[in-house]
Design an enzyme around this catalytic site. Structure first.
Site, PDB file in Angstrom:
ATOM      1  N   LEU A 110     -17.265  41.311  21.840  1.00 33.27           N
ATOM      2  CA  LEU A 110     -15.905  41.216  22.397  1.00 33.27           C
ATOM      3  C   LEU A 110     -15.006  40.469  21.420  1.00 33.27           C
ATOM      4  O   LEU A 110     -15.338  39.368  21.018  1.00 33.27           O
ATOM      5  CB  LEU A 110     -15.928  40.422  23.709  1.00 33.27           C
ATOM      6  CG  LEU A 110     -16.636  41.028  24.926  1.00 33.27           C
ATOM      7  CD1 LEU A 110     -16.682  39.997  26.056  1.00 33.27           C
ATOM      8  CD2 LEU A 110     -15.912  42.278  25.398  1.00 33.27           C
ATOM      9  N   HIS A 111     -13.911  41.093  21.027  1.00 32.56           N
ATOM     10  CA  HIS A 111     -12.984  40.358  20.149  1.00 32.56           C
ATOM     11  C   HIS A 111     -11.522  40.760  20.322  1.00 32.56           C
ATOM     12  O   HIS A 111     -10.644  40.177  19.699  1.00 32.56           O
ATOM     13  CB  HIS A 111     -13.390  40.523  18.683  1.00 32.56           C
ATOM     14  CG  HIS A 111     -13.048  41.873  18.132  1.00 32.56           C
ATOM     15  ND1 HIS A 111     -13.803  42.986  18.393  1.00 32.56           N
ATOM     16  CD2 HIS A 111     -12.023  42.294  17.353  1.00 32.56           C
ATOM     17  CE1 HIS A 111     -13.265  44.021  17.797  1.00 32.56           C
ATOM     18  NE2 HIS A 111     -12.175  43.643  17.160  1.00 32.56           N
ATOM     19  N   ARG A 112     -11.229  41.771  21.159  1.00 32.09           N
ATOM     20  CA  ARG A 112      -9.825  42.195  21.322  1.00 32.09           C
ATOM     21  C   ARG A 112      -9.015  41.086  21.981  1.00 32.09           C
ATOM     22  O   ARG A 112      -9.460  40.525  23.006  1.00 32.09           O
ATOM     23  CB  ARG A 112      -9.727  43.410  22.237  1.00 32.09           C
ATOM     24  CG  ARG A 112     -10.390  44.603  21.732  1.00 32.09           C
ATOM     25  CD  ARG A 112      -9.448  45.568  21.051  1.00 32.09           C
ATOM     26  NE  ARG A 112     -10.288  46.413  20.234  1.00 32.09           N
ATOM     27  CZ  ARG A 112     -10.051  46.721  18.975  1.00 32.09           C
ATOM     28  NH1 ARG A 112      -8.968  46.299  18.373  1.00 32.09           N
ATOM     29  NH2 ARG A 112     -10.881  47.473  18.306  1.00 32.09           N
ATOM     30  N   ASP A 143     -15.758  46.003  23.078  1.00 24.32           N
ATOM     31  CA  ASP A 143     -14.358  46.421  23.078  1.00 24.32           C
ATOM     32  C   ASP A 143     -13.953  46.906  21.688  1.00 24.32           C
ATOM     33  O   ASP A 143     -12.771  47.041  21.377  1.00 24.32           O
ATOM     34  CB  ASP A 143     -13.430  45.307  23.602  1.00 24.32           C
ATOM     35  CG  ASP A 143     -13.503  44.028  22.778  1.00 24.32           C
ATOM     36  OD1 ASP A 143     -14.189  44.013  21.734  1.00 24.32           O
ATOM     37  OD2 ASP A 143     -12.875  43.036  23.179  1.00 24.32           O
TER      38      ASP A 143
END
Ligand code: UD1
Length: 358
Positions: A205-207, A279
């Site tokens: 997850l990094h958005r 994501d």
């Protein structure tokens, strides 16, 4: 022909590696210069990809480092333009949708160079994503599009781009994946957490939309931990997410947060996983080809073929959506998926054959 190849951030490196390996065979006709903008600079986010994928040392590193969107864009443009004013090229080849992609395209185009966009034409239609702006701006000034899907071709036609500029060649990320599939490396986490074939999740997850707000990130992770039904979740944490997680202090027995992994280690984990939760856009392409079930925690995707053809499902960013997908997965009802046309490991050859005709 003098060609500049731009790479700046982690998802660029697997896209340029096979193009450069193929260009190495025609250096009498195409002289290329590899330019690293320095958008990503850590060993874990950059250096290890060069080593593992055999990418040569960049001819130039612009060393722009971190900053806001505008700061990074401005620094890349200034430094790349200065380089071009000293020694120009005929064409610039950019890949993907990161800030470096857009910034170098603008600098080059304004100095009269041709712009080649690998992975051109894809759209999430979500203008709140910095990547969507980068795609729109880059495509607006691109002369040659190398595309990954018929949807991308159609997007470009709708925007009024001439058919002669659009070249449907497939996916260079998949060239890298197929070339390295037999070299994947079992990461340390395998033994540390006693992982078993198809009995664990991999999560990334990094958005900004998922990670920048503490409570939202916590709710998402809590729901995933519950849905995993005690199966281990291996979570290599992106630096952006790590900063936020520090403040939240999430703990669960089956949640294992680790440092970002190298390409060969990460894809080993993906290949043997029960399912992937992400994501990222690129990872949904890799899970499609590896035929691993994938849940995308976004409300849209610029890669619809990973859903219509592949193993990916768009779960959305609302934590309440996760449980029904988890149920389907645990009941063994996930779709089998197929591989999109031309994602066959030969895309870079098609690109370089075409570059020789420019
Ligand atoms: C960028 C891309 C995104 C891509 C992602 C993959 C843009 C607009 N976004 O987002 O499309 O999916 O890369 O990782 O180009 N940092 C480090 N070490 C590094 C690089 C960055 O610690 O080597 C830190 C920075 O200080 C910053 C954060 O990570 O706080 C985010 O980096 P940044 O380059 O701004 O964007 P990403 O979120 O990585």
């Amino acid at each position: 022909m003098k060609l500049d190849i731009i790479a700046g951030a982690r998802p660029n490196f697997m896209k340029i590696a096979p193009i450069i390996a193929t260009l190495e065979k025609v250096t009498d006709k195409i002289q290329y210069r590899l330019i690293h903008t320095g958008q990503h600079y850590d060993k874990k986010m950059s250096g290890s990809f060069f080593e593992q994928l055999g990418i040569p040392k960049p001819h130039v590193n612009l060393e722009v480092g971190s900053g806001t969107q505008a700061e990074q864009t401005a620094r890349i443009m200034e430094r790349y333009e200065a380089l071009l004013l000293k020694e120009s090229a005929d064409w610039v080849l950019v890949v993907g949708d990161v800030t470096s992609t857009m910034a170098c395209s603008i600098a080059a185009k304004k100095l009269g160079m041709g712009v080649i966009h690998v992975e051109g034409g894809i759209r999430s239609n979500d203008i709140t994503m910095p990547e969507e702006i980068n795609r729109m701006v880059t495509d607006a000034i691109t002369d040659v599009f190398y595309t990954t899907s018929e949807v991308a071709n159609e997007n470009l036609r709708k925007l009024g781009h001439d058919e002669s500029k659009i070249r449907y060649v497939g996916n260079t990320m998949i060239d890298t994946l197929l070339k390295n599939k037999l070299r994947f490396i079992k990461p340390k986490a395998w033994n540390d957490y006693q992982l078993k074939e198809k009995q664990y999740f991999v999560m990334t997850l990094h958005r900004p939309a998922n990670v920048d707000e503490e409570s939202k990130l916590k709710n998402l992770i809590d729901e995933i931990v519950k849905g995993a039904r005690e199966m281990p979740i291996i979570f290599p944490v992106h630096p952006r997410t790590a900063k936020i997680l520090k403040g939240i202090g999430i703990e669960a027995e089956n949640l294992h947060m680790i440092e970002p992994l190298g390409y060969l280690e990460f894809n080993y984990l993906v290949q043997h996983a029960f399912a992937v939760i992400t994501d990222s856009g690129g990872i949904t392409e890799e899970t499609t080809v590896l035929k691993v079930p994938c849940m995308t925690l976004r409300d849209n995707t610029e890669r619809p073929e990973t859903i219509t053809i592949g193993t990916n499902e768009l779960v959305g960013t609302n934590p309440d959506n996760i449980a029904p997908f988890m149920k389907k997965l645990h009941q063994g009802e996930w779709k089998a998926g197929d591989i999109p046309y031309l994602w066959d490991g030969h895309t870079s050859k098609r690109i370089v054959d075409d570059l020789l005709k420019l």
